[in-house]
Design a protein around this motif. Structure first.
Motif, PDB file in Angstrom:
ATOM      1  N   GLY A 125      -2.719   3.687 -12.720  1.00  0.00           N
ATOM      2  CA  GLY A 125      -3.328   3.373 -11.432  1.00  0.00           C
ATOM      3  C   GLY A 125      -2.297   3.480 -10.341  1.00  0.00           C
ATOM      4  N   TYR A 126      -2.244   2.469  -9.467  1.00  0.00           N
ATOM      5  CA  TYR A 126      -1.334   2.509  -8.312  1.00  0.00           C
ATOM      6  C   TYR A 126      -0.107   1.631  -8.579  1.00  0.00           C
ATOM      7  CZ  TYR A 126      -5.009   5.046  -5.851  1.00  0.00           C
ATOM      8  OH  TYR A 126      -5.932   5.984  -5.465  1.00  0.00           O
ATOM      9  N   ASP A 127       0.446   1.082  -7.521  1.00  0.00           N
ATOM     10  CA  ASP A 127       1.739   0.397  -7.675  1.00  0.00           C
ATOM     11  C   ASP A 127       1.677  -0.934  -8.407  1.00  0.00           C
ATOM     12  OD1 ASP A 127       3.348   2.391  -6.685  1.00  0.00           O
ATOM     13  OD2 ASP A 127       2.890   1.871  -4.617  1.00  0.00           O
ATOM     14  N   CYS A 171       0.845  -1.195   0.000  1.00  0.00           N
ATOM     15  CA  CYS A 171       0.000   0.000   0.000  1.00  0.00           C
ATOM     16  C   CYS A 171       0.879   1.244   0.000  1.00  0.00           C
ATOM     17  CB  CYS A 171      -0.927   0.007   1.215  1.00  0.00           C
ATOM     18  SG  CYS A 171      -0.067   0.011   2.774  1.00  0.00           S
ATOM     19  N   HIS A 172       0.364   2.325  -0.551  1.00  0.00           N
ATOM     20  CA  HIS A 172       1.121   3.577  -0.545  1.00  0.00           C
ATOM     21  C   HIS A 172       0.718   4.377   0.691  1.00  0.00           C
ATOM     22  CE1 HIS A 172      -2.582   4.848  -2.551  1.00  0.00           C
ATOM     23  NE2 HIS A 172      -2.276   6.111  -2.312  1.00  0.00           N
ATOM     24  N   ALA A 173       1.701   5.076   1.250  1.00  0.00           N
ATOM     25  CA  ALA A 173       1.468   5.815   2.498  1.00  0.00           C
ATOM     26  C   ALA A 173       2.060   7.213   2.389  1.00  0.00           C
ATOM     27  CB  ALA A 173       2.099   5.055   3.659  1.00  0.00           C
ATOM     28  N   CYS A 174       1.966   7.800   1.210  1.00  0.00           N
ATOM     29  CA  CYS A 174       2.701   9.041   0.933  1.00  0.00           C
ATOM     30  C   CYS A 174       1.807  10.267   0.805  1.00  0.00           C
ATOM     31  CB  CYS A 174       3.499   8.867  -0.353  1.00  0.00           C
ATOM     32  SG  CYS A 174       2.459   8.372  -1.736  1.00  0.00           S
ATOM     33  N   HIS A 175       0.495  10.086   1.003  1.00  0.00           N
ATOM     34  CA  HIS A 175      -0.396  11.233   0.825  1.00  0.00           C
ATOM     35  C   HIS A 175      -0.616  11.937   2.159  1.00  0.00           C
ATOM     36  CE1 HIS A 175      -0.930   9.601  -3.040  1.00  0.00           C
ATOM     37  NE2 HIS A 175      -2.225   9.715  -3.212  1.00  0.00           N
ATOM     38  N   PRO A 176      -0.748  13.258   2.134  1.00  0.00           N
ATOM     39  CA  PRO A 176      -1.015  13.963   3.394  1.00  0.00           C
ATOM     40  C   PRO A 176      -2.440  13.680   3.887  1.00  0.00           C
ATOM     41  CG  PRO A 176      -0.976  15.496   1.541  1.00  0.00           C
ATOM     42  CD  PRO A 176      -0.625  14.148   1.002  1.00  0.00           C
ATOM     43  N   ASN A 209      -9.323   8.135   2.177  1.00  0.00           N
ATOM     44  CA  ASN A 209      -9.613   6.912   1.432  1.00  0.00           C
ATOM     45  C   ASN A 209      -8.425   6.522   0.559  1.00  0.00           C
ATOM     46  OD1 ASN A 209     -11.478   4.804   0.867  1.00  0.00           O
ATOM     47  ND2 ASN A 209     -11.917   5.741  -1.123  1.00  0.00           N
ATOM     48  N   ASP A 210      -7.965   7.474  -0.261  1.00  0.00           N
ATOM     49  CA  ASP A 210      -6.784   7.244  -1.083  1.00  0.00           C
ATOM     50  C   ASP A 210      -5.590   7.324  -0.141  1.00  0.00           C
ATOM     51  OD1 ASP A 210      -4.824   7.098  -2.951  1.00  0.00           O
ATOM     52  OD2 ASP A 210      -5.158   9.084  -3.799  1.00  0.00           O
ATOM     53  N   ASN A 211      -5.027   6.181   0.195  1.00  0.00           N
ATOM     54  CA  ASN A 211      -3.856   6.207   1.049  1.00  0.00           C
ATOM     55  C   ASN A 211      -4.179   5.566   2.400  1.00  0.00           C
ATOM     56  OD1 ASN A 211      -1.200   7.303   1.880  1.00  0.00           O
ATOM     57  ND2 ASN A 211      -2.262   9.009   2.770  1.00  0.00           N
ATOM     58  N   GLU A 235     -14.475  13.117  -4.847  1.00  0.00           N
ATOM     59  CA  GLU A 235     -13.647  13.551  -3.698  1.00  0.00           C
ATOM     60  C   GLU A 235     -12.181  13.175  -3.870  1.00  0.00           C
ATOM     61  OE1 GLU A 235     -16.230  11.477  -3.542  1.00  0.00           O
ATOM     62  OE2 GLU A 235     -17.795  12.314  -2.238  1.00  0.00           O
ATOM     63  N   TYR A 236     -11.887  12.312  -4.830  1.00  0.00           N
ATOM     64  CA  TYR A 236     -10.522  11.840  -5.056  1.00  0.00           C
ATOM     65  C   TYR A 236      -9.535  13.009  -5.200  1.00  0.00           C
ATOM     66  CZ  TYR A 236      -6.594   9.914  -7.714  1.00  0.00           C
ATOM     67  OH  TYR A 236      -5.336   9.592  -8.167  1.00  0.00           O
ATOM     68  N   HIS A 237      -8.455  12.961  -4.450  1.00  0.00           N
ATOM     69  CA  HIS A 237      -7.397  13.989  -4.472  1.00  0.00           C
ATOM     70  C   HIS A 237      -7.924  15.392  -4.166  1.00  0.00           C
ATOM     71  CE1 HIS A 237      -3.733  11.833  -6.445  1.00  0.00           C
ATOM     72  NE2 HIS A 237      -4.195  11.213  -5.387  1.00  0.00           N
ATOM     73  N   THR A 238      -8.853  15.453  -3.201  1.00  0.00           N
ATOM     74  CA  THR A 238      -9.336  16.756  -2.735  1.00  0.00           C
ATOM     75  C   THR A 238      -9.503  16.698  -1.215  1.00  0.00           C
ATOM     76  OG1 THR A 238     -11.730  16.381  -2.622  1.00  0.00           O
ATOM     77  CG2 THR A 238     -10.822  16.857  -4.808  1.00  0.00           C
TER      78      THR A 238
END
Ligand SMILES: [Zn+2]
Length: 436
Positions: free
Chosen positions: A296-298, A186-191, A195-197, A324-327
């Protein structure tokens, strides 16, 4: 294993609530692909699972990429000519363009506007923007606020550093009965995005915690990495380990109210694809299975042609398909413990199939064995039919999952039938793998 035993021993209400609580704790941290926000996140996860923390120096060559400089931020703001802070990083870490270079100067409205990002279609929301591989500075704000900015001078300040340092990632390896591995990434790099992250981070954490509490056939490798560059870095450093990865899942976007979406691996017919498809089909709930695509993702990195690993992706509503994605609206109100919990159990069910999927040989293959005299044929019903399917197709070429698919029954009934037939010496496990 037993993941199925594990599943029965858990309190379903608790896991959803605990996952949500972890998301709530992680939500305020300003993460990025490198830096202290990512480290702080890993330290919190270490309270739940014994993650090993890796630090890879900036400048390390990783295939066609290079580990970037490390980014850290203390504060950021924009003041108007009256000295009032009109944009304040302390109110939302999304206000700063992630990876902004340091800046402190007075600018005109025209120059400021070149560094502002808004969402005209959702005028109340703050967008999440990054500038990882192109040095820049900037601020994100609601479009509504943007429209109120008048002529005049503005003071901008971004108290950040972008210097040689490290890329951090967390890894947990759980030894199994076999050396073959299941990869959970999983990615853990978003502030501050829930949901995303964070939903994927939370699910992977609780999954690791649960799996480590019991025995299991496969080894498990959990990766908590910065998106894209983290997967590339891990693959570059650990290329020799990838041959052991027999199944894998990228987890992200697992806390919203949408139906479960499974994205197949590039292979399209790997065991993880078959297991996920089977579990979702037999869940009786709305879901969607989509083919692999190279964005997409990784999974993009794990399924790049040079690796082509059997790694799929599990989400609810796919990224980009929810507004809501990336907001700033991907917040704690978008994710719910009941959906986190549902995603958690779907993943456990998929792992349960993989853990128990084996091939068998029928030891009495010339005509049917007489089940009645063994007490196996009391009355015709679903279980008896599963016995017949398991007997007929246990030729070393069909695994239990394949038999369940042919019989159009749930995996568990074929698994139980095979266990019963083995007990009566009518089946024997077929050890040679890859002969499906
Ligand atoms: Zn994202």
């Amino acid at each position: 294993m037993n993941i199925s035993e594990l599943k029965n021993s858990m309190d379903p209400k608790n896991v959803g609530r605990e996952m949500y609580a972890l998301i709530t704790e992680l939500y305020p941290i300003c993460r990025s692909i490198t830096g202290n926000g990512f480290r702080q996140t890993m330290e919190i996860l270490r309270r739940y699972i014994p993650l090993q923390i890796h630090e890879v120096p900036s400048g390390t060559k990783v295939f066609d990429w290079e580990v970037p400089k490390e980014w850290n931020i203390k504060d950021a703001w924009v003041k108007n000519s009256k000295g009032e802070k009109i944009i304040d990083f302390q109110k939302s870490n999304l206000h700063v363009l992630n990876y902004s270079t340091p800046v402190k100067k007075t600018v005109s409205l025209k120059e400021l506007k070149e560094h502002l990002f808004t969402l005209p279609d959702h005028p109340d929301w703050i967008p999440y923007k990054t500038s990882y591989y192109r040095e820049n500075w900037g601020f994100c704000l609601s479009h509504q606020q943007f429209l109120t900015l008048g002529d005049g001078e503005y003071e901008v300040s971004i108290d950040s550093t972008l210097e040689s340092g490290c890329l951090t990632y967390g890894e947990l390896y759980l030894q199994g009965e076999e050396e073959n591995e299941i990869l959970i990434s999983c990615h853990a790099c978003h502030p501050s995005l829930a949901n995303d992250n964070l939903s994927g981070v939370s699910l992977a954490t609780f999954l690791a915690k649960q799996i480590s509490s019991g025995s299991h056939r496969y080894a498990y490798r959990f990766l908590f990495i910065p998106g894209t560059i983290g997967a590339i870095t891990w693959l570059a450093i650990n290329e020799e380990k990838t041959a052991k990865i027999k199944h894998g899942l990228v987890l992200t976007g697992v806390g919203d109210s949408g139906k479960i979406t499974y994205k197949k691996s590039r292979r399209g017919d790997s065991d993880i694809d078959r297991a996920a498809t089977h579990v979702l089909k037999h869940s009786g709930e709305p879901h969607e299975i989509i083919d692999f695509h190279p964005y997409g993702y990784d999974e993009r990195q794990y399924c790049s042609p040079g690796f082509n690993l059997p790694v799929g992706r599990l989400s609810r509503t796919p990224y980009g398909k929810y507004p809501e994605y990336h907001t700033s609206k991907d917040n704690l109100g978008l994710v719910h413990s009941e959906f986190l919990e549902d995603s958690f159990y779907k993943v456990l069910a998929i792992l349960n199939v993989l853990e128990n999927n084996r091939s068998y040989l029928n030891l009495n293959s010339k005509c049917e064995p007489q089940l009645g005299k063994r007490g196996l044929y009391s009355s015709i019903g679903a279980n008896e039919l599963a016995l017949l399917w398991a007997l007929n197709y246990s030729d070393g070429r069909h695994d239990l999952l394949g038999i369940a698919e042919k019989a159009e029954v749930g995996f568990n009934s074929v698994q139980e039938a095979a266990a019963l037939l083995s007990k009566h010496n009518l089946l024997q496990e077929y050890r040679e793998t890859d002969l499906i």
